[in-house]
Design a protein around this motif. Sequence first.
Motif, PDB file in Angstrom:
ATOM      1  N   SER A  96     -10.763  12.586   2.724  1.00 42.34           N
ATOM      2  CA  SER A  96      -9.424  12.004   2.798  1.00 42.34           C
ATOM      3  C   SER A  96      -8.917  11.552   1.440  1.00 42.34           C
ATOM      4  O   SER A  96      -9.691  11.078   0.603  1.00 42.34           O
ATOM      5  N   PRO A  97      -7.594  11.647   1.217  1.00 39.73           N
ATOM      6  CA  PRO A  97      -7.006  11.125  -0.010  1.00 39.73           C
ATOM      7  C   PRO A  97      -6.839   9.610   0.035  1.00 39.73           C
ATOM      8  O   PRO A  97      -6.409   9.000  -0.940  1.00 39.73           O
ATOM      9  N   GLU A 106       6.331   4.540  -2.836  1.00 44.17           N
ATOM     10  CA  GLU A 106       7.557   5.097  -2.276  1.00 44.17           C
ATOM     11  C   GLU A 106       8.668   4.061  -2.423  1.00 44.17           C
ATOM     12  O   GLU A 106       8.457   2.996  -3.012  1.00 44.17           O
ATOM     13  N   GLN A 147      -2.308   7.273   2.091  1.00 44.72           N
ATOM     14  CA  GLN A 147      -1.890   8.556   1.535  1.00 44.72           C
ATOM     15  C   GLN A 147      -1.954   9.666   2.577  1.00 44.72           C
ATOM     16  O   GLN A 147      -1.150  10.599   2.567  1.00 44.72           O
ATOM     17  N   ASP A 148      -2.904   9.573   3.471  1.00 43.97           N
ATOM     18  CA  ASP A 148      -3.038  10.534   4.564  1.00 43.97           C
ATOM     19  C   ASP A 148      -1.765  10.536   5.421  1.00 43.97           C
ATOM     20  O   ASP A 148      -1.246  11.589   5.802  1.00 43.97           O
ATOM     21  N   SER A 194       0.805  -1.228   0.000  1.00 47.94           N
ATOM     22  CA  SER A 194       0.000   0.000   0.000  1.00 47.94           C
ATOM     23  C   SER A 194       0.834   1.272   0.000  1.00 47.94           C
ATOM     24  O   SER A 194       0.314   2.344  -0.304  1.00 47.94           O
ATOM     25  N   VAL A 195       2.106   1.161   0.354  1.00 46.91           N
ATOM     26  CA  VAL A 195       2.993   2.327   0.320  1.00 46.91           C
ATOM     27  C   VAL A 195       4.119   2.129  -0.679  1.00 46.91           C
ATOM     28  O   VAL A 195       5.132   2.817  -0.647  1.00 46.91           O
ATOM     29  N   LEU A 210       1.267   9.298   4.424  1.00 49.05           N
ATOM     30  CA  LEU A 210       2.401   9.703   3.590  1.00 49.05           C
ATOM     31  C   LEU A 210       2.457  11.221   3.447  1.00 49.05           C
ATOM     32  O   LEU A 210       3.524  11.830   3.456  1.00 49.05           O
ATOM     33  N   ARG A 211       1.305  11.833   3.336  1.00 51.01           N
ATOM     34  CA  ARG A 211       1.251  13.302   3.275  1.00 51.01           C
ATOM     35  C   ARG A 211       1.802  13.912   4.555  1.00 51.01           C
ATOM     36  O   ARG A 211       2.563  14.894   4.507  1.00 51.01           O
TER      37      ARG A 211
END
Length: 462
Positions: free
Chosen positions: A383-384, A70, A388-389, A66-67, A391-392
């Motif tokens: 929310s994005p 990156e 992502q919330d 999910s990440v 990571l932001r």
Amino acid sequence: MSAHENIGRRNGSGRRTFLKQAAAAAAVTIVPRHVLGGAAGPAPSEKLNLAGIGVGGMQGLGDVRSVSGENIYALCDVDQNHLNKAAQQFPKAKLYRDFREMLDKEHKNLHGVTVTIPDHMHATAAVWAMERGLGVYCQKPLTQTVWEARLLANAAKKYKVATQMGNQGYSHVATRIACESIWNGDIGDVTEVHSWHGGGFSRGIVKWPEAEPVPPTLDWNLWQGRAQERPYSSKIHPIHWRGFLDYGTMMIGDWGIHQYGPANWALGLGETSPTSVQCFAVEGVNPVTYPNYACKFQFPARPCPYVKSGTMPPVAVYWYEGSMTKLFKPPQGLTAEDLKSINQVFVGTKGFLGTSGRGEGVTLLPRPKDGSRLQPPEVLKRSPGHFQDWLRALRGGEPACSNFTISGPYTEWMLLGAISWRFPNEELKWDSKNLRFTNNEKANEFVRPQFRKGWELKEITV
């Protein structure tokens, strides 16, 4: 589900060697990454360096994926099988078995970590990361014990790193609509909340399972971490540890933390704390695994800037798990048919509201005959996405919606329920400021975990 509903849908010698090395390294001051690199975080165009602590089980590799937009810089797991499978997908990642070794060696190269390991080790891994200036995405429930939840909330305040608990529903638009509907007065003042889940892990296991040979790929000593040393059993690892008192929290921690999301946010429950918790039914009590139980949390009146009166009245919040779901009956004015697909109902002075999944569905109850959707005035920013919330926030943006200063107090009150069943039919009075029950010293023994030597965590104050 009706169209009107708002939905989206290692060994002993190895450990001793490590402890000696850690003791020698203790003389070296750890300089957190945010001190070295500045609080603003990396530029939006720069990829973050992330590590995954726990890459197997039900969700570990999924969280890393999910990440994966990156740079997945390092992976860690106590089971070599899990690590090998993950390495196939992320061949450039550095591999580790012990997260302490990884964090000591790599923290200057990392921005954040995901923590997807058994509940009893969440706090330990998260604190090690935060002390080294790393952001943390930690799976739910945030911790196994009340004391650890407070610890992580304090750690987040002290180290000022980006954090997020893995209760994805908190980022779903339906949870936000549920909040807005309640604040809009659509069902009047909420006086009761009922939430239930009939599932479970390790049901029927009432004594410690027979010892089995430890799989050659698994470091059982590291897996146990802070917990008391026990023999290995395949009935524990890799899945069913959730039902064991030593390691998990059973359904209130596995699903309650999802389901209660709309209630925690809309009613400001984490911003106050309950005055008491009481188990009113329990069956299957044994010394090894969690029983089936039902309990009630009593919350006092609370300030709320989103409602016209500025305050919300006292509210009773109920939880039913396992076979005790049979005790839940539809509130007067609703039928079993009305509650199909619903796992939480808000009882208001003017009506009812139901939520489903992890807070991914919301509807008035009974469901409007015209199939209309809830459309209260929009108050909360959308929310994005849950990852992502986070990571932001890692990049220096606004704090994530379930950062540890929010999810810590939330987990804290909820885990009182996982203590209550030990004292059936006794109203346990809770003093949140001092983190103790005022009328039962025996109950206070379960607020804080028992640490195996070498795994102790210290108090964090802010």
